[in-house]
Design a protein around this motif. Sequence first.
Motif, PDB file in Angstrom:
ATOM      1  N   TYR A 189     -42.903 -21.356  10.062  1.00 13.60           N
ATOM      2  CA  TYR A 189     -42.431 -21.618   8.695  1.00 13.60           C
ATOM      3  C   TYR A 189     -43.378 -22.605   8.033  1.00 13.60           C
ATOM      4  O   TYR A 189     -42.997 -23.747   7.705  1.00 13.60           O
ATOM      5  N   PHE A 190     -44.613 -22.181   7.821  1.00 15.68           N
ATOM      6  CA  PHE A 190     -45.636 -23.093   7.300  1.00 15.68           C
ATOM      7  C   PHE A 190     -45.243 -23.649   5.935  1.00 15.68           C
ATOM      8  O   PHE A 190     -45.526 -24.808   5.627  1.00 15.68           O
ATOM      9  N   GLU A 191     -44.579 -22.839   5.111  1.00 17.01           N
ATOM     10  CA  GLU A 191     -44.207 -23.300   3.777  1.00 17.01           C
ATOM     11  C   GLU A 191     -43.248 -24.488   3.862  1.00 17.01           C
ATOM     12  O   GLU A 191     -43.339 -25.427   3.065  1.00 17.01           O
ATOM     13  N   VAL A 192     -42.316 -24.430   4.824  1.00 17.29           N
ATOM     14  CA  VAL A 192     -41.385 -25.548   5.017  1.00 17.29           C
ATOM     15  C   VAL A 192     -42.159 -26.806   5.371  1.00 17.29           C
ATOM     16  O   VAL A 192     -41.926 -27.893   4.823  1.00 17.29           O
ATOM     17  N   PHE A 193     -43.095 -26.670   6.302  1.00 15.86           N
ATOM     18  CA  PHE A 193     -43.944 -27.808   6.693  1.00 15.86           C
ATOM     19  C   PHE A 193     -44.716 -28.337   5.488  1.00 15.86           C
ATOM     20  O   PHE A 193     -44.781 -29.555   5.261  1.00 15.86           O
ATOM     21  N   TRP A 194     -45.310 -27.434   4.711  1.00 16.51           N
ATOM     22  CA  TRP A 194     -46.172 -27.838   3.597  1.00 16.51           C
ATOM     23  C   TRP A 194     -45.381 -28.618   2.547  1.00 16.51           C
ATOM     24  O   TRP A 194     -45.796 -29.682   2.101  1.00 16.51           O
ATOM     25  N   TYR A 195     -44.218 -28.073   2.157  1.00 15.30           N
ATOM     26  CA  TYR A 195     -43.451 -28.713   1.091  1.00 15.30           C
ATOM     27  C   TYR A 195     -42.846 -30.041   1.552  1.00 15.30           C
ATOM     28  O   TYR A 195     -42.894 -31.036   0.810  1.00 15.30           O
ATOM     29  N   THR A 196     -42.254 -30.075   2.739  1.00 15.46           N
ATOM     30  CA  THR A 196     -41.628 -31.317   3.193  1.00 15.46           C
ATOM     31  C   THR A 196     -42.671 -32.392   3.479  1.00 15.46           C
ATOM     32  O   THR A 196     -42.388 -33.584   3.306  1.00 15.46           O
ATOM     33  N   HIS A 197     -43.877 -31.994   3.864  1.00 15.82           N
ATOM     34  CA  HIS A 197     -44.910 -32.996   4.143  1.00 15.82           C
ATOM     35  C   HIS A 197     -45.307 -33.736   2.864  1.00 15.82           C
ATOM     36  O   HIS A 197     -45.754 -34.890   2.934  1.00 15.82           O
ATOM     37  N   HIS A 198     -45.127 -33.083   1.730  1.00 15.56           N
ATOM     38  CA  HIS A 198     -45.478 -33.746   0.473  1.00 15.56           C
ATOM     39  C   HIS A 198     -44.390 -34.706   0.000  1.00 15.56           C
ATOM     40  O   HIS A 198     -44.540 -35.324  -1.066  1.00 15.56           O
ATOM     41  N   LEU A 199     -43.357 -34.881   0.803  1.00 14.94           N
ATOM     42  CA  LEU A 199     -42.406 -35.951   0.541  1.00 14.94           C
ATOM     43  C   LEU A 199     -43.035 -37.318   0.785  1.00 14.94           C
ATOM     44  O   LEU A 199     -42.425 -38.352   0.473  1.00 14.94           O
ATOM     45  N   PHE A 200     -44.258 -37.314   1.346  1.00 13.43           N
ATOM     46  CA  PHE A 200     -44.942 -38.591   1.555  1.00 13.43           C
ATOM     47  C   PHE A 200     -45.153 -39.324   0.223  1.00 13.43           C
ATOM     48  O   PHE A 200     -45.263 -40.558   0.197  1.00 13.43           O
ATOM     49  N   ILE A 201     -45.193 -38.592  -0.870  1.00 11.89           N
ATOM     50  CA  ILE A 201     -45.341 -39.231  -2.189  1.00 11.89           C
ATOM     51  C   ILE A 201     -44.114 -40.090  -2.478  1.00 11.89           C
ATOM     52  O   ILE A 201     -44.229 -41.257  -2.884  1.00 11.89           O
ATOM     53  N   ILE A 202     -42.915 -39.516  -2.246  1.00 11.82           N
ATOM     54  CA  ILE A 202     -41.675 -40.272  -2.434  1.00 11.82           C
ATOM     55  C   ILE A 202     -41.616 -41.422  -1.438  1.00 11.82           C
ATOM     56  O   ILE A 202     -41.185 -42.539  -1.769  1.00 11.82           O
ATOM     57  N   PHE A 232     -44.070 -43.182  -0.111  1.00 11.02           N
ATOM     58  CA  PHE A 232     -44.933 -44.302  -0.481  1.00 11.02           C
ATOM     59  C   PHE A 232     -44.432 -45.022  -1.735  1.00 11.02           C
ATOM     60  O   PHE A 232     -44.541 -46.249  -1.823  1.00 11.02           O
ATOM     61  N   ILE A 233     -43.888 -44.272  -2.680  1.00 10.69           N
ATOM     62  CA  ILE A 233     -43.321 -44.927  -3.869  1.00 10.69           C
ATOM     63  C   ILE A 233     -42.167 -45.839  -3.464  1.00 10.69           C
ATOM     64  O   ILE A 233     -42.075 -47.008  -3.873  1.00 10.69           O
ATOM     65  N   GLY A 234     -41.269 -45.303  -2.634  1.00 13.90           N
ATOM     66  CA  GLY A 234     -40.147 -46.105  -2.150  1.00 13.90           C
ATOM     67  C   GLY A 234     -40.596 -47.300  -1.337  1.00 13.90           C
ATOM     68  O   GLY A 234     -40.027 -48.391  -1.432  1.00 13.90           O
ATOM     69  N   LEU A 235     -41.646 -47.097  -0.548  1.00 10.28           N
ATOM     70  CA  LEU A 235     -42.152 -48.177   0.306  1.00 10.28           C
ATOM     71  C   LEU A 235     -42.692 -49.336  -0.526  1.00 10.28           C
ATOM     72  O   LEU A 235     -42.449 -50.509  -0.217  1.00 10.28           O
ATOM     73  N   VAL A 236     -43.414 -49.011  -1.584  1.00  9.96           N
ATOM     74  CA  VAL A 236     -44.038 -50.049  -2.415  1.00  9.96           C
ATOM     75  C   VAL A 236     -42.992 -50.882  -3.148  1.00  9.96           C
ATOM     76  O   VAL A 236     -43.137 -52.109  -3.288  1.00  9.96           O
ATOM     77  N   MET A 285     -54.271 -45.603  -0.756  1.00 12.53           N
ATOM     78  CA  MET A 285     -53.690 -44.758  -1.802  1.00 12.53           C
ATOM     79  C   MET A 285     -54.723 -44.409  -2.865  1.00 12.53           C
ATOM     80  O   MET A 285     -54.781 -43.261  -3.333  1.00 12.53           O
ATOM     81  N   VAL A 286     -55.569 -45.371  -3.243  1.00  9.71           N
ATOM     82  CA  VAL A 286     -56.648 -45.094  -4.203  1.00  9.71           C
ATOM     83  C   VAL A 286     -57.633 -44.088  -3.616  1.00  9.71           C
ATOM     84  O   VAL A 286     -58.049 -43.141  -4.309  1.00  9.71           O
TER      85      VAL A 286
END
Length: 573
Positions: free
Chosen positions: A203-216, A218-222, A280-281
């Motif tokens: 289920y590569f699509e599941v992996f691909w989409y959930t992996h981009h939760l890293f944006i949320i 890092f925002i939450g982390l900061v 991040m930059v």
Amino acid sequence: MSNWIVNEGLSIVVIFVWLALNGFLFVWFYLVYDVPDKYYYSREIYGHALAWARAPAACLNFNCMLILLPVCRNLLSFLRGSIVCCGRSVRRQIDRNLTFHKLVAWMIALHTAIHTVAHLFNVERCVDARVETNGSGTIQEVLSNLGDGPNETYLNFVRSRVANPIGGINVAFTFLAGLTGVIITLALILIITSSTKTIRRSYFEVFWYTHHLFIIFFIGLVIHGAERIVRGQTDKSLEEHSPKNCSANFTTWGPNNPLCPTPQFSGNPPMTWKWVVGPMVLYVFERLIRIWRSHQKVVITKVVTHPFKTIELQMKKKGFKMEVGQYIFVQLPVVSKLEWHPFTLTSAPEEDHFSIHIRIVGDWTEGLFKACGGEKKEFQEAWKMPKIAVDGPFGTASEDVFSYEVVMLVGAGIGVTPFASVLKSVWYRYCNNASTLRLKKIYFYWLCRETSAFEWFADLLQSLETQMQEKNNAGFLTYNIYLTGWDESQATHFTVHHDEETDVITGLKQKTQYGRPNWENEFKTIATQHPSARVGTFLCGPESLAETLSKQCISNSTADPRGVHFIFNKENF
């Protein structure tokens, strides 16, 4: 032992340094919050859980600083090309970028778990100290009530009195730290669980989409520490109010007590952004480069349908330059506007195009096959081909093939693709000027489960075989093809045609072998043939085979620096 150091020594050093830094940060920040007077009164409320929460938080900052760097592909390719002078061992560490990325991710998960559990205890104690019916007259109650009066600063972040401790736990989720903590923890759980091998392959699509939760994530982390709820006594207050001297007389604190005035507190400024802003930059620049590349025009010049559900795309792109064994990321907007998939280049740098071979195994590859007219028999014009975006090329271990005099190339199934590029480049270089080649001997192994898998690659091997014979150097390339799966009717057919001059499957003079190689015998034979060589061993295949070859590289290398040494390299992308 010496070859173990050559193959794994630098990796062990890197891991050791990384673990040591994690250990140092954990101990250092644990002591920062568990020993100094600044947090003396904080510890009266939180206990040791404060230090147990802050120590892993420091490690989280450190590992979140590292997690993005191994996936900055353009940065790694630049570094790989710029450290040629530093030796192969350093470049091999860069080739293990995804392994390190996974290790850092698991370390983040570990410290997140410790940090979360410790803060659950902290919240419970803060709420207990603000329960309406407390009235215990303890120092915890007095400290928690600070800030209710004039000219006071608070220590306990729970400012409203609660009816009971159980209901009061919900207070934590009214704060930014609590909300962001829940969000980034859930995001991390989804990222890690969807990154398992089963999910990635099926289920590569599941992996691909959930992996981009890293944006949320890092925002939450900061912004997680923006409210500064972890507080300590101010430096000025420490000069006027010594916790060790005044803590026993907490009932007499106040403006009328010059020796123990009311202590003042302030929150710690958020520090996470200072750790992660650099990576991040870099990652933002990485994405901008990818976007720029994705808009460069790519033309599909030829589509070839091969057996074994394999399609070959030959393409051209202005300014495209590659080295052997490199890979690219491909996006087909008509199939998906978001998904990018990695494929090894099967063309040689000497050719006027670049090509990839794609095995049709999932929804995305099926969509690509249909969009490129793989099912059609008639000729198609290039302008009718779908728009395709290409990012890359990116460096891999196979680039170092020409740094050795003797190499072993091991491919399993479609894992033969990087060696198609290598062997093609060998053919071109040998034709043009064989004397400039440092590479003097190639041992090539290809393992496949089905006979049809051999067909698309056999032509290349036949060309090499013929070329070497014409130049009276038939010993330059020794190839061994293994069929690991066959039925009874195939076995009978092979037996009948065994004595023919060419192989019944591949058409090559070297006969196909059945079963799996005896790797110990293969390594011992090569070690005997090249007793003082450094043999580059390159694999594109499964982890189980990588483990076997790595062990054989170590066990069949000599302790004598002048003896044979097998240097293991694995494709990772």
